[in-house]
Design an enzyme around this catalytic site. Sequence first.
Site, PDB file in Angstrom:
ATOM      1  N   ASP A 329       0.861  -1.173   0.000  1.00 27.83           N
ATOM      2  CA  ASP A 329       0.000   0.000   0.000  1.00 27.83           C
ATOM      3  C   ASP A 329       0.909   1.237   0.000  1.00 27.83           C
ATOM      4  O   ASP A 329       2.085   1.151   0.370  1.00 27.83           O
ATOM      5  CB  ASP A 329      -0.902  -0.030   1.232  1.00 27.83           C
ATOM      6  CG  ASP A 329      -1.880   1.133   1.266  1.00 27.83           C
ATOM      7  OD1 ASP A 329      -2.272   1.588   0.178  1.00 27.83           O
ATOM      8  OD2 ASP A 329      -2.224   1.587   2.367  1.00 27.83           O
ATOM      9  N   ASP A 675      -1.495  -0.943   6.056  1.00 31.01           N
ATOM     10  CA  ASP A 675      -1.797  -0.483   7.410  1.00 31.01           C
ATOM     11  C   ASP A 675      -3.062  -1.115   7.967  1.00 31.01           C
ATOM     12  O   ASP A 675      -3.472  -0.826   9.085  1.00 31.01           O
ATOM     13  CB  ASP A 675      -1.914   1.047   7.446  1.00 31.01           C
ATOM     14  CG  ASP A 675      -2.945   1.569   6.447  1.00 31.01           C
ATOM     15  OD1 ASP A 675      -3.745   0.759   5.928  1.00 31.01           O
ATOM     16  OD2 ASP A 675      -2.940   2.785   6.178  1.00 31.01           O
ATOM     17  N   ASP A 679      -7.278  -2.172   3.259  1.00 28.32           N
ATOM     18  CA  ASP A 679      -6.706  -3.287   2.512  1.00 28.32           C
ATOM     19  C   ASP A 679      -6.800  -4.596   3.297  1.00 28.32           C
ATOM     20  O   ASP A 679      -5.996  -5.503   3.102  1.00 28.32           O
ATOM     21  CB  ASP A 679      -5.242  -2.998   2.143  1.00 28.32           C
ATOM     22  CG  ASP A 679      -4.470  -2.365   3.279  1.00 28.32           C
ATOM     23  OD1 ASP A 679      -4.844  -2.608   4.435  1.00 28.32           O
ATOM     24  OD2 ASP A 679      -3.504  -1.636   3.009  1.00 28.32           O
TER      25      ASP A 679
END
Length: 956
Positions: A329, A675, A679
């Site tokens: 990410d 984090d 996601d």
Amino acid sequence: YYLFEGLRYIWIDRKGTFCRKLTDSLIPERAAVFHDFNSFRKRVYGPNLIDVPVKPYMKLLFEEVLNPFYMFQLFSITLWMIDHYFVYAICIFIISVLSICISLYEIRKVSETYSNCASNEESEQCVSSVDLVPGDCIIIPQDGLLLPCDAALLDGECLVNESMLTGESVPVLKTPLPAGERTYSSETERRHTLFCGTQLIQAKGGGQEGSGAIAVVTSTGFFTAKGNLVSSILYPQPTNFRFYRDSAKFLLVLSFVAMFGTIYSFVATWLELVIRSLDIVTIAVPPALPAAITTGTIYAQRRLKNQGVFCISPPRINISGKVSVFCFDKTGTLTEDGLDVWGVMEGGPSGFSELVPEPRLLPTGHMLSGLACCHTVTLLRGQPLGDPLELKMVESTGWVLDAEFGGHRVLAVMRPPTQQLSSTREAVAIVQRFPFSSALQRMSVVTVAQGGRSALAFIKGSPEMVASLCRAETVPAQFSSKLRNFSSEGLRVLALAYKPLDRSTDFRSIERGEVEKDMQFLGLMMMKNLVKPESAKVINVLRLANLRSVMVTGDNILTAVNVAKSCGMVGSDEKVIFVNATPHTAQSMPTLRFTLEDGGTTTAQSSVEVITQVGPAQRQHCSTPLLSPSHSFPDTLSLQVLLRTTVFARMGPDQKTQLVKELQKLNYRVGMCGDGANDCGALRAADVGVSLSEAEASVASPFTSKTDNISCVPLLIREGRCSLVTSFSLFKYMALYSLIQLCAVLILYTVKTTMADLQFLVCDIFVVTVLAIVMGRGGPSKELDPRRPSASLLALPVLGSLFIHTCIIILGQLSALFITTSQDWYIPLNSSVYGSSNLPNMEDTSVFLLSGFQYIIMAVVVTKGYPHKKPLYYNVIFLCILFVLFAMMTWLMVYPGSIVRQYLQLYDFSDMNFKILLVAVAALNFLLCFVVEVSDDMTLIFPLRTIVKDIKTYVQ
């Protein structure tokens, strides 16, 4: 108003205790019907409990003793007692009892930990929450509580700490479910769902002053988010890893070897046929093999924990050693969490104004009001809480957050600084909020000026999305070029728009679609998101190790490319190809558009963008989850793009998950680092998911790192490779241990003798077990090698090396036997006596001593170091034990002493030259096995492996 649908309102205090049920005030007839219906719902859904019972020791003992390992041990002990191996059987019995006791203690301790995780102190006090069932309406107090169930928010707002679930430490603002007919899903409506086990920090009701928020229970017990977390820990998802599949197959191979040995025993000896045949099985199939190969994983898990990486699924540690592509990410993972406002630029039909470095310097107007009001920041005990980006944005305007608005209850109040106060710039109240959605790429608010003189709607989000919702004539003509310029510099760009609303509208029930249309463009806000200093170093380490790095972000494509260049994913000398994929719609066919970095406009609204980088030698990287056959793109084109893309932009949470699954279909072992916020799906779908979080365990991923950067990724891969290589070494060692002992026993059976009771004990306990325990202590190498370790136990090099080692072992033992029988002083065995009655004798002593050396030799040979583990000398304990055991076996060979000789039933050889010759045979055995193993590693013996690999590469 929900009572007729079988719902009930329940007041809950901070500890979760029921205070009042509104159904108590119903007329008796209606209350009776309601209670009957509620009893039916209780029978359907069961109690609201995440019950992890702590089993009593007696039940645990019964279950543990029935374990196949201990059942096999019981069978072996019984057989040895029948065969008069009393000392050996008693020692194994004592060790088994100690092992069972330790295992019972560990299982009980873990069970208590899980039970405490499932029911903490606060939830233990809310006894009445057991009665909650889906459909109940609960009224949440203003000061919050620890939620005992999953619930959908119907009215008001709640500030929630969801770090237990996602690892995201920033509190999340939950808003009511939007009006309208649609199917509810906790996954798609996360912004409106309160999850079990999360801490509700603060609740605001939409009604009168002091009222709490209202929510409806949607899930209870193990069907909640917390129940899912506990279930994932208790019953981890099975891993389809080749090493584990081959382990079971290899045990079958050893079983066939045992069958061969049994048949040989049947042919060679008719006396005590059944006992001998069964004894062969206990030798050929080591019962400790499954336990031994897990020691490397246990050591790796312990080292990871010491460095702040926690794992709830230990088998995935070995899988991390085979990762070939790692997805990252962007925001909060590769870049810093915090952003600094770089500048704002107002825009309109006439174009953009000059860049203003600080929003507080903007003239009074809608742009300044939008920046100050379009957010989800809330007050908690006088301190603003919310998304770091929004906190920076509000701070940059100079406006302050307040809770009072003329006695009226509103969601938030924004007051301009004192120097800006005027008749036209008074406090503004936020009366409705539609929070940010990754799928929608925007958020919006409805504000009312003090006294209700005017009502405005503000929208903030990705520039492309906001522009698409604005009236075309309000968007500046230079919009695309400005956006491209700012994004190319690595700036995070947000757009704002507004529109006036009718003051007579019921803002509490207004729909999002009504607010977010026909907007008037206001301008752009640019924020600087710095790349973490560790990101470039880690990406470089992965690149040198031939591990592919992929960025997956919801941000603008140009911003993502800039970050990719800053952290080294895209080289400075590499050109970038933008691949714009537009999916199939009712009005158009799916399209792909390839554009060079400097080839003009490359962005398009509502399409997902990916990039391909091309180096000076036309070296390409490409991939996309959206270019699959389901989107009507050719299979070949989908594969080519999926294999080479480096950056994926404007990706929603579901698309991130889809990307991971598509890569897995290509036989990639995929890692994902994020984090844990938007996601979670991708982290769970990946073979190795790493969540950057302060929590020790998260439902978001099997691995959780307390470090706030990606430096944990190469650490995890190195530990995974070390664990996998160690598991391989232990597997081969335990297999060779059984083959050494099997060969020795069969050779001695041939000459009508056997090994002594204590000889078995010395080999199994003091040599093999001790070596197997400490063999896995060696840590990982400091560098990531470009070559990944093998995961196949049934590969030709592994089986070939085992076969050659076994042949050398047999030759060594036969050499010891023939050297013994060829001596002038050799005394043949008494043919009328069989088995242990023939002890001590020359044949047994020579074969036993050489096999003792072979156990130690094979421990050295199969313990791999370079390139995935530290060299052997770093494992000091293992090295010291090796020297001690070598010295012990040499002592037993040369001069054991009368007492030791008597207990071990060893023959007293007086010929020193013969003893030295046996030591030389052991040394030659070591040299040959070492050369075979090194040659196997260098593919000198089995070049076919390299040929097959080259063919695969050519085909791909």
